[in-house]
Design a protein around this motif. Structure first.
Motif, PDB file in Angstrom:
ATOM      1  N   ASN A  41       6.324   5.252   1.325  1.00  0.00           N
ATOM      2  CA  ASN A  41       5.460   5.579   2.446  1.00  0.00           C
ATOM      3  C   ASN A  41       4.005   5.391   2.064  1.00  0.00           C
ATOM      4  O   ASN A  41       3.563   5.922   1.056  1.00  0.00           O
ATOM      5  CB  ASN A  41       5.622   7.079   2.740  1.00  0.00           C
ATOM      6  CG  ASN A  41       6.274   7.302   4.058  1.00  0.00           C
ATOM      7  OD1 ASN A  41       6.010   6.538   4.988  1.00  0.00           O
ATOM      8  ND2 ASN A  41       7.102   8.318   4.143  1.00  0.00           N
ATOM      9  N   ALA A  43       2.485   2.692   1.130  1.00  0.00           N
ATOM     10  CA  ALA A  43       2.223   1.633   0.147  1.00  0.00           C
ATOM     11  C   ALA A  43       1.427   0.489   0.749  1.00  0.00           C
ATOM     12  O   ALA A  43       0.779  -0.269   0.026  1.00  0.00           O
ATOM     13  CB  ALA A  43       3.533   1.108  -0.427  1.00  0.00           C
ATOM     14  N   GLY A  44       1.515   0.332   2.081  1.00  0.00           N
ATOM     15  CA  GLY A  44       0.750  -0.724   2.747  1.00  0.00           C
ATOM     16  C   GLY A  44       1.609  -1.775   3.432  1.00  0.00           C
ATOM     17  O   GLY A  44       1.094  -2.813   3.861  1.00  0.00           O
ATOM     18  N   GLU A  88       7.694  -1.915  14.193  1.00  0.00           N
ATOM     19  CA  GLU A  88       8.476  -0.710  13.942  1.00  0.00           C
ATOM     20  C   GLU A  88       8.715   0.053  15.244  1.00  0.00           C
ATOM     21  O   GLU A  88       7.849   0.106  16.107  1.00  0.00           O
ATOM     22  CB  GLU A  88       7.700   0.171  12.959  1.00  0.00           C
ATOM     23  CG  GLU A  88       8.478   1.351  12.447  1.00  0.00           C
ATOM     24  CD  GLU A  88       7.661   2.178  11.462  1.00  0.00           C
ATOM     25  OE1 GLU A  88       7.852   3.402  11.434  1.00  0.00           O
ATOM     26  OE2 GLU A  88       6.840   1.583  10.733  1.00  0.00           O
ATOM     27  N   GLU A 165      10.627  -2.196   9.209  1.00  0.00           N
ATOM     28  CA  GLU A 165      11.623  -1.118   9.143  1.00  0.00           C
ATOM     29  C   GLU A 165      12.639  -1.095  10.277  1.00  0.00           C
ATOM     30  O   GLU A 165      12.750  -0.095  10.999  1.00  0.00           O
ATOM     31  CB  GLU A 165      10.906   0.230   9.087  1.00  0.00           C
ATOM     32  CG  GLU A 165      10.228   0.388   7.755  1.00  0.00           C
ATOM     33  CD  GLU A 165      10.098   1.828   7.320  1.00  0.00           C
ATOM     34  OE1 GLU A 165      11.069   2.589   7.504  1.00  0.00           O
ATOM     35  OE2 GLU A 165       9.034   2.170   6.794  1.00  0.00           O
ATOM     36  N   GLN A 198      12.138   0.833   3.912  1.00  0.00           N
ATOM     37  CA  GLN A 198      12.259   1.955   2.970  1.00  0.00           C
ATOM     38  C   GLN A 198      13.714   2.067   2.503  1.00  0.00           C
ATOM     39  O   GLN A 198      13.989   2.682   1.478  1.00  0.00           O
ATOM     40  CB  GLN A 198      11.902   3.271   3.682  1.00  0.00           C
ATOM     41  CG  GLN A 198      10.544   3.273   4.292  1.00  0.00           C
ATOM     42  CD  GLN A 198       9.628   4.271   3.626  1.00  0.00           C
ATOM     43  OE1 GLN A 198       9.851   4.684   2.484  1.00  0.00           O
ATOM     44  NE2 GLN A 198       8.590   4.667   4.339  1.00  0.00           N
TER      45      GLN A 198
HETATM   46  P1  ATP Z   1       5.077   3.585   6.232  1.00  0.00           P
HETATM   47  O1  ATP Z   1       6.414   3.274   5.733  1.00  0.00           O
HETATM   48  O2  ATP Z   1       4.763   5.030   6.292  1.00  0.00           O
HETATM   49  O3  ATP Z   1       4.689   2.842   7.480  1.00  0.00           O
HETATM   50  P2  ATP Z   1       3.527   1.672   4.818  1.00  0.00           P
HETATM   51  O4  ATP Z   1       3.903   1.191   3.471  1.00  0.00           O
HETATM   52  O5  ATP Z   1       3.851   0.816   5.965  1.00  0.00           O
HETATM   53  O6  ATP Z   1       4.114   3.101   5.043  1.00  0.00           O
HETATM   54  P3  ATP Z   1       0.863   1.687   5.849  1.00  0.00           P
HETATM   55  O7  ATP Z   1       1.297   2.246   7.151  1.00  0.00           O
HETATM   56  O8  ATP Z   1       0.478   0.270   5.794  1.00  0.00           O
HETATM   57  O9  ATP Z   1       1.974   1.945   4.737  1.00  0.00           O
HETATM   58  O10 ATP Z   1      -0.307   2.589   5.299  1.00  0.00           O
HETATM   59  C1  ATP Z   1      -1.040   2.266   4.111  1.00  0.00           C
HETATM   60  C2  ATP Z   1      -2.246   3.184   3.983  1.00  0.00           C
HETATM   61  O11 ATP Z   1      -3.140   2.950   5.068  1.00  0.00           O
HETATM   62  C3  ATP Z   1      -1.907   4.654   4.010  1.00  0.00           C
HETATM   63  O12 ATP Z   1      -2.713   5.299   3.045  1.00  0.00           O
HETATM   64  C4  ATP Z   1      -2.306   5.071   5.401  1.00  0.00           C
HETATM   65  O13 ATP Z   1      -2.735   6.408   5.404  1.00  0.00           O
HETATM   66  C5  ATP Z   1      -3.454   4.148   5.733  1.00  0.00           C
HETATM   67  N1  ATP Z   1      -3.524   3.878   7.183  1.00  0.00           N
HETATM   68  C6  ATP Z   1      -2.541   3.392   7.957  1.00  0.00           C
HETATM   69  N2  ATP Z   1      -2.942   3.231   9.231  1.00  0.00           N
HETATM   70  C7  ATP Z   1      -4.236   3.648   9.275  1.00  0.00           C
HETATM   71  C8  ATP Z   1      -5.229   3.728  10.309  1.00  0.00           C
HETATM   72  N3  ATP Z   1      -4.961   3.350  11.555  1.00  0.00           N
HETATM   73  N4  ATP Z   1      -6.446   4.198   9.949  1.00  0.00           N
HETATM   74  C9  ATP Z   1      -6.723   4.580   8.682  1.00  0.00           C
HETATM   75  N5  ATP Z   1      -5.839   4.528   7.669  1.00  0.00           N
HETATM   76  C10 ATP Z   1      -4.614   4.061   7.943  1.00  0.00           C
END
Ligand code: ATP
Length: 240
Positions: A41, A43-44, A88, A165, A198
Motif C-alpha cells: 500500500n 508504494a506508488g 481500480e 488491482e 496487492q
Molecule cells: P494502493 O494499493 O493503496 O493504491 P499504491 O501503491 O497504488 O497503493 P499510490 O496510491 O500510488 O500507491 O500512493 C503512493 C503515495 O502517494 C502514497 O504515499 C499516497 O499517500 C500518495 N498519494 C496518493 N494519492 C495522492 C493524492 N491525490 N495527493 C497526495 N498524495 C497522494
C-alpha cells in the motif's frame, strides 16, 4: 506504423503538489508479455498507472509505446494509440446498464455495425455479462463489475492493457476465473499487460515477470519464479 505493444518507461518521476511519489522509475514491457506490478500500500502503483495513462503529468522522464513518445500526449490520444487503463474499483457507471456501459466505452472506437460486433465479442468472452446485459451497473456482483470494466477496455482494441488491482474485494474463485480469462485473452490477442496487484500470488500465477515498487522506486524486476523463490525479497516487500 504497426503497433507491437512495447512499452518503455525511463527515469519517470511524478507526484502530488510538493511531494514526489515516483523516483526515477525505469522498466520495459516486451510485446505480448504479462508483467505484475507489485508493492505494498502506498508504494506508488496507482500513481504509476495514472501517469502512464496521462491522468497526471510526468515531472521528468519518458513513456514510449513502440516508436512513439507518449510522455506529453493527452489521455485520449494514448487510448487511441492503444494504451487502455482499467482503473481500480468502481469505474463502471452504476446508473447505466451493462450494454450502455459497453456502448459508452466503445463510442470513439466503433460505429454502427462494428460497435454491435464489438459488444457481442465482449459477451462471448464474458458470458455472465450477456445474461446481465440489461442490468444496471449497481446490480452487478463484484466479479461481474470487474468483467465489465475489463470488457469496456478490451472493446477499444488496446495493444497495452494496464489494470489497477482487478482482484480487489473479489472472492478467490472469482479472482481465479478473471485472471484465467485475462491470461487467455492476452495470449489470443498478443496483448502486453501491466497488472498492478496487492494479491501477489494470483498476479504472479499469470505473469511472466514481476516488478516490485517500494517508496516509489523499482527494487526488483525479475521472472515470476525468481521472485517467488527469493524469500528475502518476499519478506521485505511482498508480505509473505
Ligand atoms: P494502493 O494499493 O493503496 O493504491 P499504491 O501503491 O497504488 O497503493 P499510490 O496510491 O500510488 O500507491 O500512493 C503512493 C503515495 O502517494 C502514497 O504515499 C499516497 O499517500 C500518495 N498519494 C496518493 N494519492 C495522492 C493524492 N491525490 N495527493 C497526495 N498524495 C497522494
Amino acid at each position: 506504423a504497426t503497433v507491437a505493444g512495447a512499452l518503455s518507461i525511463e527515469a519517470l518521476t511524478a507526484g502530488y503538489g510538493g511531494t514526489s511519489v515516483l523516483h526515477d522509475v525505469s522498466f520495459a514491457l516486451h510485446p505480448g508479455e504479462i508483467v505484475a506490478l507489485l508493492g505494498a500500500n502506498g508504494a506508488g502503483k496507482t500513481t504509476l498507472l495514472r501517469t502512464l495513462a496521462g491522468l497526471m503529468p510526468a515531472r521528468s522522464g519518458s513513456i514510449r509505446l513502440d516508436d512513439v513518445d507518449l510522455t506529453d500526449v493527452a489521455t485520449e490520444q494514448r487510448a487511441r494509440r492503444g494504451l487502455a487503463l482499467v482503473p481500480e474499483g468502481q469505474s463502471v457507471v452504476a446508473e447505466l446498464t451493462v450494454e450502455e456501459n459497453l456502448r459508452l466505452g466503445s463510442l470513439w472506437r466503433h460505429k454502427g455495425a462494428s460497435r454491435d460486433r464489438a459488444i457481442n465479442g465482449v459477451y462471448e468472452l464474458f458470458e455472465p455479462l450477456a445474461r446481465r446485459r440489461n442490468s444496471a451497473g449497481h446490480q452487478l456482483s463484484g466479479g461481474e463489475r470487474q468483467m465489465l470494466a475489463l470488457g469496456r477496455a478490451l472493446i477499444t482494441e488496446p495493444v497495452v492493457l494496464v489494470l489497477d488491482e482487478p482482484s480487489l474485494g473479489l472472492a478467490p474463485l472469482t479472482i481465479a476465473k478473471i485472471f484465467g480469462a485475462l491470461r487467455d485473452i492476452a495470449a489470443d490477442r498478443g496483448l502486453t499487460v501491466l497488472l498492478a496487484e496487492q494479491n501477489v500470488t494470483s498476479a504472479l500465477s499469470i505473469a511472466d515477470r514481476g516488478i516490485v515498487l517500494d517508496l516509489g522506486k523499482v527494487v526488483a524486476d525479475a521472472p515470476s519464479q525468481d521472485l517467488l523463490r527469493d524469500s528475502t525479497l518476499r519478506h521485505a516487500y511482498l508480505g509473505f
